[in-house]
Design a protein around this motif. Structure first.
Motif, PDB file in Angstrom:
ATOM      1  N   ARG A 159       5.168   5.716  -8.935  1.00  0.00           N
ATOM      2  CA  ARG A 159       4.647   4.179  -9.259  1.00  0.00           C
ATOM      3  C   ARG A 159       3.835   3.904  -8.072  1.00  0.00           C
ATOM      4  O   ARG A 159       2.554   2.301  -8.328  1.00  0.00           O
ATOM      5  CB  ARG A 159       5.062   3.517  -9.420  1.00  0.00           C
ATOM      6  N   THR A 160       3.893   3.668  -7.259  1.00  0.00           N
ATOM      7  CA  THR A 160       3.754   3.095  -6.316  1.00  0.00           C
ATOM      8  C   THR A 160       1.845   3.676  -5.803  1.00  0.00           C
ATOM      9  O   THR A 160       0.902   3.071  -5.370  1.00  0.00           O
ATOM     10  CB  THR A 160       4.358   3.532  -4.350  1.00  0.00           C
ATOM     11  N   ILE A 161       1.854   4.855  -5.903  1.00  0.00           N
ATOM     12  CA  ILE A 161       0.187   5.271  -5.588  1.00  0.00           C
ATOM     13  C   ILE A 161      -0.858   5.255  -6.318  1.00  0.00           C
ATOM     14  O   ILE A 161      -1.624   5.004  -6.394  1.00  0.00           O
ATOM     15  CB  ILE A 161       0.149   7.167  -4.884  1.00  0.00           C
ATOM     16  N   LEU A 162       0.292   5.472  -7.782  1.00  0.00           N
ATOM     17  CA  LEU A 162      -0.664   4.140  -8.856  1.00  0.00           C
ATOM     18  C   LEU A 162      -0.860   3.162  -9.427  1.00  0.00           C
ATOM     19  O   LEU A 162      -1.970   2.698  -9.108  1.00  0.00           O
ATOM     20  CB  LEU A 162      -0.298   5.490 -10.049  1.00  0.00           C
ATOM     21  N   ASN A 163      -0.897   2.382  -8.763  1.00  0.00           N
ATOM     22  CA  ASN A 163      -0.533   0.701  -8.591  1.00  0.00           C
ATOM     23  C   ASN A 163      -1.329   0.119  -7.507  1.00  0.00           C
ATOM     24  O   ASN A 163      -2.194  -0.245  -7.681  1.00  0.00           O
ATOM     25  CB  ASN A 163       0.718   0.438  -8.509  1.00  0.00           C
ATOM     26  N   ASP A 164      -0.925   1.349  -6.075  1.00  0.00           N
ATOM     27  CA  ASP A 164      -2.048   0.491  -4.946  1.00  0.00           C
ATOM     28  C   ASP A 164      -2.933   1.435  -5.359  1.00  0.00           C
ATOM     29  O   ASP A 164      -3.970   0.367  -4.218  1.00  0.00           O
ATOM     30  CB  ASP A 164      -0.888   0.774  -4.228  1.00  0.00           C
ATOM     31  N   CYS A 165      -2.940   2.779  -5.250  1.00  0.00           N
ATOM     32  CA  CYS A 165      -4.508   3.391  -5.611  1.00  0.00           C
ATOM     33  C   CYS A 165      -4.812   4.011  -7.153  1.00  0.00           C
ATOM     34  O   CYS A 165      -5.210   4.912  -7.019  1.00  0.00           O
ATOM     35  CB  CYS A 165      -4.227   4.345  -4.796  1.00  0.00           C
ATOM     36  N   ARG A 166      -5.444   2.731  -7.543  1.00  0.00           N
ATOM     37  CA  ARG A 166      -5.591   2.853  -9.218  1.00  0.00           C
ATOM     38  C   ARG A 166      -6.888   4.272  -8.834  1.00  0.00           C
ATOM     39  O   ARG A 166      -6.526   5.295 -10.315  1.00  0.00           O
ATOM     40  CB  ARG A 166      -5.772   1.785  -9.976  1.00  0.00           C
ATOM     41  N   LYS A 167      -7.579   3.912  -8.299  1.00  0.00           N
ATOM     42  CA  LYS A 167      -8.387   5.584  -8.408  1.00  0.00           C
ATOM     43  C   LYS A 167      -8.315   6.860  -8.722  1.00  0.00           C
ATOM     44  O   LYS A 167      -8.793   7.223  -9.123  1.00  0.00           O
ATOM     45  CB  LYS A 167      -9.866   5.099  -7.929  1.00  0.00           C
ATOM     46  N   LEU A 168      -7.423   7.306  -8.067  1.00  0.00           N
ATOM     47  CA  LEU A 168      -6.832   8.368  -7.457  1.00  0.00           C
ATOM     48  C   LEU A 168      -6.291   8.920  -9.326  1.00  0.00           C
ATOM     49  O   LEU A 168      -6.262  10.303  -9.390  1.00  0.00           O
ATOM     50  CB  LEU A 168      -5.622   8.592  -6.968  1.00  0.00           C
TER      51      LEU A 168
END
Length: 305
Positions: free
Chosen positions: A10-19
């Protein structure tokens, strides 16, 4: 344990959305460029229960990508053995997501189900390539597939070639079965560490090329360390060898960021002094201070306010 992995996901999706875009392209065969707007929605839903309190369900991700046609997506991260329960849970989520945004026009209810997929961090013999919904209604039967991305099947080359950087924190799962050997064999452990040195080097290169930002890189490194420390709890040498490497890289990255910020602040102070002297053009100040013309113009504008 699963909470650590879900939290990292969830963190990587919400904080680094373009990934998320390359992952969506990979799973669903889309052709998004990465410039599309992504809008996330609340991940808490209450499932209606007869004769008892409503159940609270938390989805991993619920978002819309605004391409030529806006599309809603729902992704879940799973690390446990497939047992059929996740299919039921997914359908509950999907139905509630669809109902939350349902529209009623002249007593006609229209609901749109999201494009759903599951990222399996561990691959078992029982792990299928896809799941399926079959919905039997009085008006006919509707059925469609829910694709599964098997993270362990992606090599480092695959991940970087396809831009699937979101998978990096979970790359360690592909080595999980070899932890006992790594823990007792120093040479094998060095081979694992060399792979993570490659990861750090490639992330540095992508940052220098402007493909990812410093924040994205720090987040990937930090979450990788969290996942490694969790999954390798019983293997001290693996945890220290690879986990400490990621912690060291994170400290170095943060130190470099602070150094760059300090250097940039010094350059701005120098440029401001030159502007106050009034003897040089903006282009000349930009060249002397190693700042961009736009930055000098912004400083000049602030000075005159």
């Amino acid at each position: 344990m699963a909470n650590i992995y879900d939290g990292a996901f969830r963190t990587i999706l919400n904080d680094c959305r373009k990934l998320i875009i390359p992952v969506i392209n990979e799973i669903f065969g889309e052709t998004y460029t990465g410039e599309e707007e992504i809008q996330f929605f609340p991940n808490e839903h209450f499932i209606d229960q007869q004769d008892e309190a409503d159940k609270k369900r938390i989805t991993d991700t619920n978002f819309t990508v605004f391409g030529k046609i806006p599309k809603k997506y729902h992704l879940e991260c799973e690390s446990s053995l497939p047992d059929g329960k996740i299919t039921i849970r997914l359908f509950e989520y999907d139905a509630q997501i669809a109902l939350d945004e349902g529209e009623v026009t002249e007593e006609t209810l229209t609901v749109t189900f999201p494009n759903t997929a599951v990222l399996h961090l561990r691959t078992y013999n029982k792990t299928p390539d896809k799941m399926k919904y079959v919905i039997v209604t009085p008006g006919g039967t509707v059925k469609y597939d829910v694709p599964i991305m098997k993270v362990q099947t992606y090599s480092l080359d695959n991940i970087f070639e396809k831009g699937l950087l979101m998978l990096i924190p979970f790359y360690i799962f592909s080595h999980e079965k070899s932890f006992p050997e790594y823990n007792s064999n120093e040479q094998k452990l060095e081979e694992l560490k060399s792979e993570y040195q490659i990861i750090l080097k490639k992330l540095d290169e992508l940052e220098q090329q402007g493909v990812i930002g410093a924040f994205d890189k720090r987040t990937i490194i930090e979450l990788s360390g969290d996942v490694i420390n969790e999954i390798a709890q019983k293997y001290e040498n693996v945890q220290k060898g690879v986990g400490d490497m990621m912690s060291g890289a994170l400290i170095e990255t943060n130190a470099r960021r602070l150094k760059n910020e300090a250097e940039n602040e010094t350059k701005k102070k120098t440029a401001l002094r030159m502007l106050k002297m009034g003897k040089l053009t903006i282009d000349e100040i930009a060249e002397c201070s190693e700042l961009s013309v736009a930055e000098i113009e912004q400083l000049a504008g602030c000075q005159t306010v």
